[in-house]
Design a protein around this motif. Structure first.
Motif, mmCIF file in Angstrom:
data_model
loop_
_atom_site.group_PDB
_atom_site.id
_atom_site.type_symbol
_atom_site.label_atom_id
_atom_site.label_comp_id
_atom_site.label_asym_id
_atom_site.label_seq_id
_atom_site.Cartn_x
_atom_site.Cartn_y
_atom_site.Cartn_z
ATOM 1 N N ASP A 79 1.201 -1.106 -0.007
ATOM 2 C CA ASP A 79 0.030 -0.202 0.314
ATOM 3 C C ASP A 79 1.003 1.238 0.231
ATOM 4 O O ASP A 79 1.525 1.437 0.901
ATOM 5 C CB ASP A 79 -0.843 0.030 1.841
ATOM 6 N N ALA A 80 0.638 1.646 -0.779
ATOM 7 C CA ALA A 80 1.623 2.786 -1.332
ATOM 8 C C ALA A 80 1.383 4.041 -0.690
ATOM 9 O O ALA A 80 2.524 4.678 0.046
ATOM 10 C CB ALA A 80 1.639 3.896 -2.379
ATOM 11 N N ALA A 81 -0.001 4.616 0.065
ATOM 12 C CA ALA A 81 0.190 5.365 1.087
ATOM 13 C C ALA A 81 1.083 5.023 2.600
ATOM 14 O O ALA A 81 1.325 6.088 3.059
ATOM 15 C CB ALA A 81 -1.269 5.235 1.524
ATOM 16 N N THR A 82 0.419 3.459 2.888
ATOM 17 C CA THR A 82 1.340 3.183 4.221
ATOM 18 C C THR A 82 2.168 3.829 4.382
ATOM 19 O O THR A 82 2.935 3.504 5.470
ATOM 20 C CB THR A 82 0.908 2.059 4.178
ATOM 21 N N ALA A 83 3.601 3.111 3.132
ATOM 22 C CA ALA A 83 4.198 3.360 3.237
ATOM 23 C C ALA A 83 5.005 4.169 3.208
ATOM 24 O O ALA A 83 6.234 4.653 4.049
ATOM 25 C CB ALA A 83 5.378 1.965 2.297
ATOM 26 N N ALA A 84 4.800 5.226 2.552
ATOM 27 C CA ALA A 84 4.500 6.971 2.811
ATOM 28 C C ALA A 84 4.841 7.379 4.563
ATOM 29 O O ALA A 84 6.050 7.538 4.295
ATOM 30 C CB ALA A 84 4.140 7.520 1.099
ATOM 31 N N GLU A 85 3.393 6.718 4.734
ATOM 32 C CA GLU A 85 3.112 6.934 5.699
ATOM 33 C C GLU A 85 4.240 7.101 7.180
ATOM 34 O O GLU A 85 5.258 7.883 7.361
ATOM 35 C CB GLU A 85 2.163 7.144 6.797
ATOM 36 N N VAL A 86 4.296 5.801 7.379
ATOM 37 C CA VAL A 86 5.544 5.001 7.541
ATOM 38 C C VAL A 86 7.165 5.295 7.429
ATOM 39 O O VAL A 86 7.825 5.889 8.857
ATOM 40 C CB VAL A 86 4.826 3.477 8.119
ATOM 41 N N ALA A 87 7.299 5.455 6.400
ATOM 42 C CA ALA A 87 8.500 5.817 6.256
ATOM 43 C C ALA A 87 8.936 6.999 6.306
ATOM 44 O O ALA A 87 10.014 7.583 6.677
ATOM 45 C CB ALA A 87 8.975 6.051 4.233
ATOM 46 N N ALA A 88 7.903 8.203 6.005
ATOM 47 C CA ALA A 88 8.256 9.831 6.593
ATOM 48 C C ALA A 88 7.975 9.339 8.022
ATOM 49 O O ALA A 88 9.204 10.925 8.549
ATOM 50 C CB ALA A 88 6.601 10.742 6.668
ATOM 51 N N ARG A 89 7.641 9.026 8.928
ATOM 52 C CA ARG A 89 7.368 9.102 10.451
ATOM 53 C C ARG A 89 9.374 8.652 10.407
ATOM 54 O O ARG A 89 9.985 9.453 11.665
ATOM 55 C CB ARG A 89 6.741 8.163 11.166
ATOM 56 N N ALA A 90 9.841 7.476 9.907
ATOM 57 C CA ALA A 90 10.849 7.414 10.664
ATOM 58 C C ALA A 90 12.347 8.188 9.807
ATOM 59 O O ALA A 90 13.559 7.810 9.923
ATOM 60 C CB ALA A 90 11.254 6.386 10.212
ATOM 61 N N GLY A 91 11.876 8.794 8.791
ATOM 62 C CA GLY A 91 12.455 9.464 8.136
ATOM 63 C C GLY A 91 13.670 9.073 6.986
ATOM 64 O O GLY A 91 14.610 8.871 6.807
ATOM 65 N N ALA A 92 12.905 7.640 6.547
ATOM 66 C CA ALA A 92 13.546 7.247 5.395
ATOM 67 C C ALA A 92 12.450 7.079 4.261
ATOM 68 O O ALA A 92 11.498 7.785 3.952
ATOM 69 C CB ALA A 92 12.636 5.348 5.771
ATOM 70 N N ALA A 93 13.432 6.203 3.607
ATOM 71 C CA ALA A 93 12.642 5.867 1.635
ATOM 72 C C ALA A 93 11.939 5.214 2.164
ATOM 73 O O ALA A 93 11.353 3.846 2.659
ATOM 74 C CB ALA A 93 14.204 5.632 0.834
ATOM 75 N N GLN A 94 11.051 4.930 0.566
ATOM 76 C CA GLN A 94 9.860 4.160 0.140
ATOM 77 C C GLN A 94 9.844 3.581 -0.701
ATOM 78 O O GLN A 94 10.181 3.846 -1.176
ATOM 79 C CB GLN A 94 8.393 5.343 1.578
ATOM 80 N N SER A 95 9.035 2.443 -0.284
ATOM 81 C CA SER A 95 8.481 1.746 -1.896
ATOM 82 C C SER A 95 7.762 0.663 -1.357
ATOM 83 O O SER A 95 7.212 0.501 -0.323
ATOM 84 C CB SER A 95 10.057 1.075 -2.518
ATOM 85 N N THR A 96 7.348 -0.139 -3.011
ATOM 86 C CA THR A 96 6.287 -1.379 -2.886
ATOM 87 C C THR A 96 6.872 -2.286 -3.322
ATOM 88 O O THR A 96 5.319 -3.519 -3.413
ATOM 89 C CB THR A 96 4.888 -0.122 -3.375
ATOM 90 N N THR A 97 8.196 -2.084 -3.429
ATOM 91 C CA THR A 97 8.526 -3.414 -3.704
ATOM 92 C C THR A 97 9.687 -4.616 -3.343
ATOM 93 O O THR A 97 10.562 -3.249 -3.201
ATOM 94 C CB THR A 97 8.444 -3.430 -5.540
ATOM 95 N N VAL A 98 9.480 -5.185 -3.372
ATOM 96 C CA VAL A 98 10.795 -5.976 -2.332
ATOM 97 C C VAL A 98 11.747 -5.525 -3.275
ATOM 98 O O VAL A 98 12.417 -4.942 -2.433
ATOM 99 C CB VAL A 98 10.333 -7.340 -2.046
ATOM 100 N N GLU A 99 11.620 -6.014 -4.882
ATOM 101 C CA GLU A 99 13.206 -5.818 -5.178
ATOM 102 C C GLU A 99 13.520 -4.515 -4.425
ATOM 103 O O GLU A 99 14.664 -3.833 -4.768
ATOM 104 C CB GLU A 99 12.214 -4.962 -6.456
ATOM 105 N N ASP A 100 13.432 -2.829 -4.993
ATOM 106 C CA ASP A 100 13.414 -1.595 -4.589
ATOM 107 C C ASP A 100 13.611 -1.535 -3.515
ATOM 108 O O ASP A 100 14.786 -1.013 -3.026
ATOM 109 C CB ASP A 100 12.528 -0.579 -4.908
#
Length: 341
Positions: free
Chosen positions: A38-59
């Motif tokens: 879920d792109a929105a979940t990845a973006a929101e949780v990554a933002a909390r941690a100051g991290a990069a985000q993606s929707t694939t394991v490969e990335d």
């Protein structure tokens, strides 16, 4: 050295348990990448941690900032993703319990870890709890002389703790379980009992017979089983109130052990372990850190070569085999009981 963590799956356990645990170890760990389908979940949780985000394991695996991978996805994806992390040459991998859904998958993960020399830690947090480890160093021959084991996990639904621990993004809605009482028992053992089963296996290593099985509503189980002249009683129950009890007890010929664990989502330090022998009573804990922090400390030490593996792949695969065996035996007995009722 600060290790970059790549987290696969940004659900409630990641948000309410792993992110706070990693933040408490900022001298050695940081979240570098969060992946969720879920792109929105990845973006929101990554933002909390100051991290990069993606929707694939490969990335995520291609990100050079990721040194260590945490597989926190749904159970059916653990095997494939753990193997991919090993093939990617990461320094260490954490796989949430259960390690896999079949023994063939566990063997494939074991081979991937061996061939890549990438250590794997299974997120059985109680086996990394400081009070459990302290009691283990002191209990002597209790595993050889034990004759009775009891595990009780009585908790409110996870959502009550999650809402206190953090503000969840996209709290998931799980479909209602199907398949009748037998499937409910199997799911409850692999979803709830599995937290304590590595502890149970330490004192009752072989299952010979399941004696009693009851599915508890809305979610839970009551069961007994025997092996090697020993008996285990397991109760797991998610109820509608606030009462909680998470205990593990062992009785032996010359000693007794009891551990009281805090609920997983409550950052209240370690369990308290009480060891009673003829020489007296010794109490271990509570210590400041819980088992989740303990497993992350160990993972960081593995990734830097500072510690040997605490639980090897043969041991964690045996834990999975034990859980699957118990779940299948209990489900079969529940089916038999239903057919003869």
């Amino acid at each position: 050295m600060t290790l970059g963590i790549g987290i696969i799956g940004a659900g409630p356990v990641t948000q309410a348990i792993h992110l706070p645990a990693i933040a408490g170890l900022s001298d050695r760990l940081r979240v570098a990448h969060v992946m969720d389908v879920d792109a929105a979940t990845a973006a929101e949780v990554a933002a909390r941690a100051g991290a990069a985000q993606s929707t694939t394991v490969e990335d995520l695996l291609a990100d050079p900032a990721v040194d260590v991978v945490a597989v926190c996805s749904p159970h059916p994806f653990h095997a494939e993703q753990a193997q991919a992390a090993c093939r990617a040459g990461k320094k260490a991998v954490l796989v949430e319990k259960p390690l896999a859904t079949t023994l063939d998958e566990a063997r494939a993960i074991t081979e991937a870890s061996r061939s890549s020399d990438v250590p794997i830690v299974v997120g059985a947090m109680h086996t990394h709890d400081p009070a459990w480890l302290a009691a283990e160093r002191a209990w002597g021959d209790l595993p050889e002389t034990a004759h009775r084991v009891r595990s009780r996990i009585v908790l409110p639904p996870n959502a009550r703790f999650e809402s206190v621990a953090t503000q969840l993004h996209a709290d998931p809605v799980f479909p209602a379980p199907s398949g009748g009482p037998a499937a409910a028992v199997r799911n409850a053992i692999l979803g709830l009992a599995i937290h304590n089963l590595p502890l149970v296996r330490r004192f009752l290593p072989e299952i010979e017979q399941v004696g009693l099985v009851r599915a508890l509503k809305p979610f839970g189980y009551l069961l007994t089983f025997q092996g090697g002249g020993r008996t285990a009683e397991l109760v797991g129950y998610l109820h509608g109130g606030w009462r909680e009890e998470w205990t593990f007890e062992v009785w032996g010929d010359d000693g007794e052990l009891r551990l009281d664990f805090p609920p997983s989502y409550v950052r209240a330090g370690s369990a308290t372990a009480e060891l009673r022998t003829a020489e007296g009573t010794r109490v271990f804990g509570p210590y400041p850190d819980n088992g989740y922090t303990g497993e992350w400390r160990h993972l960081a030490a593995l990734a830097t070569g500072a510690e040997p593996v605490r639980y090897g792949m043969a041991d964690v695969a045996a834990d999975l085999a034990y859980a699957l065996d118990l779940a299948n035996r209990a489900a079969d007995l529940e089916l038999l009981q239903g057919a003869t009722a």
